[in-house]
Design a protein around this motif. Structure first.
Motif, PDB file in Angstrom:
ATOM      1  N   PHE A  76       0.815  -1.207   0.000  1.00  0.00           N
ATOM      2  CA  PHE A  76       0.000   0.000   0.000  1.00  0.00           C
ATOM      3  C   PHE A  76       0.853   1.263   0.000  1.00  0.00           C
ATOM      4  O   PHE A  76       0.432   2.293   0.508  1.00  0.00           O
ATOM      5  CB  PHE A  76      -0.933   0.023   1.215  1.00  0.00           C
ATOM      6  N   GLU A  77       2.042   1.170  -0.547  1.00  0.00           N
ATOM      7  CA  GLU A  77       2.943   2.321  -0.559  1.00  0.00           C
ATOM      8  C   GLU A  77       2.329   3.526  -1.269  1.00  0.00           C
ATOM      9  O   GLU A  77       2.608   4.663  -0.922  1.00  0.00           O
ATOM     10  CB  GLU A  77       4.285   1.969  -1.227  1.00  0.00           C
ATOM     11  N   TRP A  78       1.473   3.272  -2.238  1.00  0.00           N
ATOM     12  CA  TRP A  78       0.863   4.362  -2.983  1.00  0.00           C
ATOM     13  C   TRP A  78       0.001   5.245  -2.086  1.00  0.00           C
ATOM     14  O   TRP A  78      -0.151   6.431  -2.339  1.00  0.00           O
ATOM     15  CB  TRP A  78       0.046   3.829  -4.156  1.00  0.00           C
ATOM     16  N   ILE A  79      -0.537   4.670  -1.014  1.00  0.00           N
ATOM     17  CA  ILE A  79      -1.374   5.459  -0.107  1.00  0.00           C
ATOM     18  C   ILE A  79      -0.526   6.481   0.642  1.00  0.00           C
ATOM     19  O   ILE A  79      -0.939   7.614   0.832  1.00  0.00           O
ATOM     20  CB  ILE A  79      -2.110   4.543   0.896  1.00  0.00           C
ATOM     21  N   THR A  80       0.648   6.071   1.046  1.00  0.00           N
ATOM     22  CA  THR A  80       1.486   6.945   1.859  1.00  0.00           C
ATOM     23  C   THR A  80       2.554   7.670   1.047  1.00  0.00           C
ATOM     24  O   THR A  80       3.490   8.224   1.615  1.00  0.00           O
ATOM     25  CB  THR A  80       2.149   6.138   2.995  1.00  0.00           C
ATOM     26  N   ALA A  81       2.401   7.680  -0.260  1.00  0.00           N
ATOM     27  CA  ALA A  81       3.391   8.348  -1.119  1.00  0.00           C
ATOM     28  C   ALA A  81       3.228   9.869  -1.119  1.00  0.00           C
ATOM     29  O   ALA A  81       4.148  10.586  -1.452  1.00  0.00           O
ATOM     30  CB  ALA A  81       3.299   7.810  -2.544  1.00  0.00           C
ATOM     31  N   THR A  82       2.055  10.352  -0.718  1.00  0.00           N
ATOM     32  CA  THR A  82       1.817  11.792  -0.717  1.00  0.00           C
ATOM     33  C   THR A  82       1.550  12.278   0.703  1.00  0.00           C
ATOM     34  O   THR A  82       1.198  11.488   1.597  1.00  0.00           O
ATOM     35  CB  THR A  82       0.584  12.156  -1.581  1.00  0.00           C
ATOM     36  N   THR A  83       1.683  13.559   0.911  1.00  0.00           N
ATOM     37  CA  THR A  83       1.384  14.143   2.221  1.00  0.00           C
ATOM     38  C   THR A  83      -0.076  13.912   2.578  1.00  0.00           C
ATOM     39  O   THR A  83      -0.400  13.569   3.724  1.00  0.00           O
ATOM     40  CB  THR A  83       1.708  15.652   2.230  1.00  0.00           C
ATOM     41  N   ALA A  84      -0.973  14.061   1.599  1.00  0.00           N
ATOM     42  CA  ALA A  84      -2.396  13.831   1.849  1.00  0.00           C
ATOM     43  C   ALA A  84      -2.645  12.384   2.269  1.00  0.00           C
ATOM     44  O   ALA A  84      -3.425  12.115   3.197  1.00  0.00           O
ATOM     45  CB  ALA A  84      -3.220  14.173   0.611  1.00  0.00           C
ATOM     46  N   GLY A  85      -1.996  11.439   1.614  1.00  0.00           N
ATOM     47  CA  GLY A  85      -2.146  10.027   1.964  1.00  0.00           C
ATOM     48  C   GLY A  85      -1.639   9.735   3.366  1.00  0.00           C
ATOM     49  O   GLY A  85      -2.261   8.988   4.124  1.00  0.00           O
ATOM     50  N   LYS A  86      -0.507  10.328   3.717  1.00  0.00           N
ATOM     51  CA  LYS A  86       0.044  10.158   5.073  1.00  0.00           C
ATOM     52  C   LYS A  86      -0.911  10.743   6.117  1.00  0.00           C
ATOM     53  O   LYS A  86      -1.135  10.158   7.176  1.00  0.00           O
ATOM     54  CB  LYS A  86       1.413  10.834   5.178  1.00  0.00           C
ATOM     55  N   PHE A  87      -1.456  11.910   5.803  1.00  0.00           N
ATOM     56  CA  PHE A  87      -2.392  12.565   6.715  1.00  0.00           C
ATOM     57  C   PHE A  87      -3.635  11.699   6.917  1.00  0.00           C
ATOM     58  O   PHE A  87      -4.055  11.455   8.048  1.00  0.00           O
ATOM     59  CB  PHE A  87      -2.785  13.949   6.165  1.00  0.00           C
ATOM     60  N   ILE A  88      -4.202  11.220   5.829  1.00  0.00           N
ATOM     61  CA  ILE A  88      -5.431  10.409   5.899  1.00  0.00           C
ATOM     62  C   ILE A  88      -5.169   9.096   6.632  1.00  0.00           C
ATOM     63  O   ILE A  88      -5.982   8.667   7.460  1.00  0.00           O
ATOM     64  CB  ILE A  88      -6.011  10.166   4.490  1.00  0.00           C
ATOM     65  N   THR A  89      -4.032   8.472   6.368  1.00  0.00           N
ATOM     66  CA  THR A  89      -3.698   7.218   7.042  1.00  0.00           C
ATOM     67  C   THR A  89      -3.540   7.449   8.539  1.00  0.00           C
ATOM     68  O   THR A  89      -4.060   6.679   9.355  1.00  0.00           O
ATOM     69  CB  THR A  89      -2.404   6.620   6.456  1.00  0.00           C
ATOM     70  N   THR A  90      -2.844   8.504   8.912  1.00  0.00           N
ATOM     71  CA  THR A  90      -2.677   8.849  10.328  1.00  0.00           C
ATOM     72  C   THR A  90      -4.031   9.123  10.971  1.00  0.00           C
ATOM     73  O   THR A  90      -4.324   8.657  12.076  1.00  0.00           O
ATOM     74  CB  THR A  90      -1.754  10.078  10.474  1.00  0.00           C
ATOM     75  N   PHE A  91      -4.873   9.863  10.283  1.00  0.00           N
ATOM     76  CA  PHE A  91      -6.223  10.190  10.737  1.00  0.00           C
ATOM     77  C   PHE A  91      -7.029   8.913  10.978  1.00  0.00           C
ATOM     78  O   PHE A  91      -7.651   8.749  12.031  1.00  0.00           O
ATOM     79  CB  PHE A  91      -6.893  11.084   9.676  1.00  0.00           C
ATOM     80  N   LEU A  92      -7.021   8.006  10.013  1.00  0.00           N
ATOM     81  CA  LEU A  92      -7.813   6.775  10.113  1.00  0.00           C
ATOM     82  C   LEU A  92      -7.317   5.857  11.227  1.00  0.00           C
ATOM     83  O   LEU A  92      -8.119   5.269  11.961  1.00  0.00           O
ATOM     84  CB  LEU A  92      -7.841   6.044   8.774  1.00  0.00           C
ATOM     85  N   ILE A  93      -6.004   5.717  11.361  1.00  0.00           N
ATOM     86  CA  ILE A  93      -5.462   4.885  12.442  1.00  0.00           C
ATOM     87  C   ILE A  93      -5.864   5.459  13.797  1.00  0.00           C
ATOM     88  O   ILE A  93      -6.224   4.731  14.715  1.00  0.00           O
ATOM     89  CB  ILE A  93      -3.928   4.756  12.318  1.00  0.00           C
ATOM     90  N   SER A  94      -5.844   6.774  13.907  1.00  0.00           N
ATOM     91  CA  SER A  94      -6.191   7.432  15.171  1.00  0.00           C
ATOM     92  C   SER A  94      -7.670   7.294  15.512  1.00  0.00           C
ATOM     93  O   SER A  94      -8.056   7.477  16.667  1.00  0.00           O
ATOM     94  CB  SER A  94      -5.801   8.908  15.120  1.00  0.00           C
ATOM     95  N   MET A  95      -8.497   6.976  14.545  1.00  0.00           N
ATOM     96  CA  MET A  95      -9.925   6.766  14.787  1.00  0.00           C
ATOM     97  C   MET A  95     -10.220   5.376  15.348  1.00  0.00           C
ATOM     98  O   MET A  95     -11.291   5.153  15.908  1.00  0.00           O
ATOM     99  CB  MET A  95     -10.728   6.937  13.490  1.00  0.00           C
ATOM    100  N   LEU A  96      -9.305   4.452  15.198  1.00  0.00           N
ATOM    101  CA  LEU A  96      -9.547   3.065  15.585  1.00  0.00           C
ATOM    102  C   LEU A  96      -9.565   2.889  17.095  1.00  0.00           C
ATOM    103  O   LEU A  96      -8.730   3.455  17.798  1.00  0.00           O
ATOM    104  CB  LEU A  96      -8.465   2.152  14.996  1.00  0.00           C
ATOM    105  N   PRO A  97     -10.509   2.081  17.607  1.00  0.00           N
ATOM    106  CA  PRO A  97     -10.487   1.802  19.043  1.00  0.00           C
ATOM    107  C   PRO A  97      -9.220   1.040  19.415  1.00  0.00           C
ATOM    108  O   PRO A  97      -8.589   0.418  18.573  1.00  0.00           O
ATOM    109  CB  PRO A  97     -11.730   0.938  19.259  1.00  0.00           C
ATOM    110  N   VAL A  98      -8.836   1.109  20.634  1.00  0.00           N
ATOM    111  CA  VAL A  98      -7.665   0.476  21.231  1.00  0.00           C
ATOM    112  C   VAL A  98      -6.380   1.212  20.851  1.00  0.00           C
ATOM    113  O   VAL A  98      -5.673   1.704  21.719  1.00  0.00           O
ATOM    114  CB  VAL A  98      -7.557  -1.035  20.921  1.00  0.00           C
ATOM    115  N   VAL A  99      -6.059   1.325  19.560  1.00  0.00           N
ATOM    116  CA  VAL A  99      -4.790   1.952  19.168  1.00  0.00           C
ATOM    117  C   VAL A  99      -4.870   3.470  19.186  1.00  0.00           C
ATOM    118  O   VAL A  99      -3.941   4.136  19.630  1.00  0.00           O
ATOM    119  CB  VAL A  99      -4.282   1.450  17.801  1.00  0.00           C
TER     120      VAL A  99
END
Length: 159
Positions: free
Chosen positions: A2-25
């Motif tokens: 999934f490197e294409w997701i984190t290849a851009t600043t927007a992708g990194k931001f969205i991935t960080t955002f989504l992980i932070s929404m998850l319960p437990v983590v």
């Protein structure tokens, strides 16, 4: 993969955002992940804070209704929901005893079983009003973000 997701600043931001929404983590994983991806710290912090807080008002307002619906339509969920409620009630005893500051501190401690999701569940089961619970949870998330930042940058070492 999934490197294409984190290849851009927007992708990194969205991935960080989504992980932070998850319960437990939650933010405890999202913020270090964003920083490790190379996202500028202010962007990583913003993504993690907003991502961690988005579910909170919905949990406070709707979780009891969701539990009722799940118990009615998915009977096998009853044991799981009962365990969640029991944990929240145990943690809620301290909040009942010491008030909103206890909720803030509970959310602020970056350990498993604490955090915005559990804090929101405690607030919901204690019938705390949204206007009282969300600011406490937000301040707790900000303190947790500070602690995670210090850990991530090696200012605090975890044993």
């Amino acid at each position: 993969m999934f490197e294409w997701i984190t290849a851009t600043t927007a992708g990194k931001f969205i991935t960080t955002f989504l992980i932070s929404m998850l319960p437990v983590v939650e933010l405890r994983a999202g913020l270090p992940y964003g920083i490790a991806l190379g996202l500028d710290y202010p962007l990583a912090l913003t993504a993690a804070l907003v991502g961690n807080m988005i579910p909170v008002p919905f949990i406070v307002v709707y979780i009891r209704r969701v539990f009722v619906w799940l118990r009615k339509h998915m009977e096998k969920m009853d044991r799981f929901i009962t365990r969640l409620e029991n944990k929240a009630h145990l943690k809620g005893e301290t909040v009942k005893k010491y008030g909103p500051i206890a909720l803030l501190l509970f959310v602020a401690i970056p350990l498993p079983g604490t955090g915005a999701w559990t804090g929101a569940l405690v607030a919901a089961l204690l019938d705390m009003r949204l206007k009282n619970s969300v600011p406490c949870i937000f301040l707790g998330v900000c303190i947790a973000a500070t602690i995670m930042t210090l850990i991530t940058f090696g200012v605090i070492s975890v044993i």
